[in-house]
Design an enzyme around this catalytic site. Structure first.
Site, PDB file in Angstrom:
ATOM      1  N   GLU A 258       2.217  -1.109  17.198  1.00 13.71           N
ATOM      2  CA  GLU A 258       2.013  -0.011  18.022  1.00 13.71           C
ATOM      3  C   GLU A 258       3.710   0.095  18.569  1.00 13.71           C
ATOM      4  O   GLU A 258       4.295  -0.846  19.116  1.00 13.71           O
ATOM      5  CB  GLU A 258       1.059  -0.076  19.256  1.00 13.71           C
ATOM      6  CG  GLU A 258       1.386   0.870  20.332  1.00 13.71           C
ATOM      7  CD  GLU A 258       0.164   0.837  21.344  1.00 13.71           C
ATOM      8  OE1 GLU A 258      -0.894   0.212  21.100  1.00 13.71           O
ATOM      9  OE2 GLU A 258       0.532   1.103  22.742  1.00 13.71           O
ATOM     10  N   GLU A 263       6.601   5.500  28.098  1.00 10.17           N
ATOM     11  CA  GLU A 263       5.265   5.612  28.829  1.00 10.17           C
ATOM     12  C   GLU A 263       6.014   5.849  30.554  1.00 10.17           C
ATOM     13  O   GLU A 263       7.063   5.144  30.694  1.00 10.17           O
ATOM     14  CB  GLU A 263       4.282   4.623  28.926  1.00 10.17           C
ATOM     15  CG  GLU A 263       3.734   4.209  27.742  1.00 10.17           C
ATOM     16  CD  GLU A 263       2.882   3.187  27.543  1.00 10.17           C
ATOM     17  OE1 GLU A 263       1.838   2.990  27.651  1.00 10.17           O
ATOM     18  OE2 GLU A 263       3.589   2.009  27.430  1.00 10.17           O
TER      19      GLU A 263
END
Length: 370
Positions: A258, A263
């Protein structure tokens, strides 16, 4: 020369005039005798081939100026080469390519994206005689988009590029939202994608939002991802642009790998995160970094990931803030697909402001370059 004298004495004593002439012709034809003792002629009596000299190499990168010291991004370079007595040139262009020129002029276009330095080797020839020299140039080649979503068409996201993750259940992070495909939660308008996180009772959840992904429609291995975005406001919000390995359905997470390009959590406003998850380095992964971005929830900023076999670099507004060392042992060497979502609450999103009503995550564009 000595050969001439010896032949003269030998022929006078032992050979007839005709035989002497024949022997002289044979020796001369094999280059064993010369008509002159000087260095200006060869065995046939013609002028000797002169070695080229004064080799000059000029390499002008097209579009070079104070703002673009390595060119305009086209990758085109104009070479002008000269040398005294040269009749041809061979140019080694520093990228494995070689070109020949008879007049010393060459226009060449490099294709490797980014700014790269090349050592140019040039040989100037006159017959078998030659002289060589080298020079170094730096050339900028603008990356070529292999996929992009500009979000310029009002309505739902393009179904040829995006699918939806739908439902609730925490998504492995104890998140609180229910993901839908409703226009209330996701819509393109005014040139941006808008993901609206809303406080409402919906199918057993207290919040709704949206999550789209390019799985099964577009994936890639290595390249640069760039997007321009403005983040939502409110404690508990958790927007992200990230990627998962194509093999997630067969090997699962985190074996698929990932890459969290960016974010942001509303509880620590203007502090953005970039992280990588892999076997043994999932959850609270050590492969992470943060960067402060002023007014990230009120102004658009450009976020970039440069992904290669040996590194993955992360930038905000073209400023590098994190470099991850990639290697063949990591899962980041296969095709990945893109995800855009805005969660709320959960392990990373944290506590939600009890007065939260709604907030919007806006994405102006997302582009993938070679």
């Amino acid at each position: 020369m000595i050969q001439n004298t010896l032949l003269s004495k030998f022929s006078k004593k032992y050979l007839s005039p005709i035989t002497s002439i024949l022997l002289f012709s044979i020796l001369t034809s094999y280059g064993l005798m010369s008509c002159s003792g000087g260095g200006s002629s060869n065995s046939g009596g013609t002028t000797a081939v002169k070695t080229p000299s004064n080799l000059v190499i000029s390499a002008i990168v097209v579009g070079t100026n104070a703002q673009n010291p390595n060119g305009d991004g086209s990758g085109t370079v104009n070479f002008t080469i000269s040398a005294t007595n040269a009749t041809s040139y061979k140019i080694l262009l520093g990228n494995g390519d070689t070109k020949d020129s008879t007049d010393g002029n060459l226009t060449y276009t490099y294709t490797a994206s980014g700014t790269n330095a090349y050592v140019i080797y040039v040989s100037a020839y006159n017959g078998t005689q030659f002289i060589s020299s080298s020079t170094t140039i730096s050339v900028y080649v603008a990356p070529v988009a292999i996929w992009s979503e500009e979000f310029n068409v009002d309505g739902a996201p393009d179904p040829t590029k995006w699918g939806y993750d739908l439902g609730a259940g925490g998504w492995g992070n104890n998140e609180l939202e229910y993901y839908t495909s409703r226009p209330q939660n996701i819509v393109i308008s005014g040139g941006t994608l808008k993901i609206n996180t809303i406080k409402e009772s919906y199918s057993g959840s207290n919040y709704t939002s949206a999550r789209i992904l390019s799985k099964g429609k577009f994936s890639f291995k290595y390249g640069k991802v760039e997007f321009r975005a403005k983040f939502p406001t409110g404690a508990g919000t958790w927007p992200a642009v990230w990627m998962l390995g194509n093999n997630i359905d067969t090997v699962g997470w985190p074996a698929c790998g990932e890459i969290d390009i960016l974010e942001e959590v509303g509880n620590t406003l203007n502090l953005n995160h970039s992280s990588l998850h892999s076997p043994g380095r999932s959850g609270n992964t050590p492969d992470t970094a943060t960067v402060s971005v002023a007014n990230g929830n009120t102004n658009f900023h450009i976020y970039t990931m440069d992904w290669r076999a040996d590194f993955i670099k992360f930038y905000v507004d073209n400023v590098l803030y994190y470099t991850f060392t990639n290697s063949a042992s990591m899962p980041f060497n296969q095709d990945f697909f893109l995800i855009i979502n805005s969660a709320i609450g959960g392990n990373f999103g944290g506590n939600v402001d009890p007065n939260f009503v709604s907030s919007t995550f806006e994405v102006d564009y997302i582009r993938v370059y070679n």
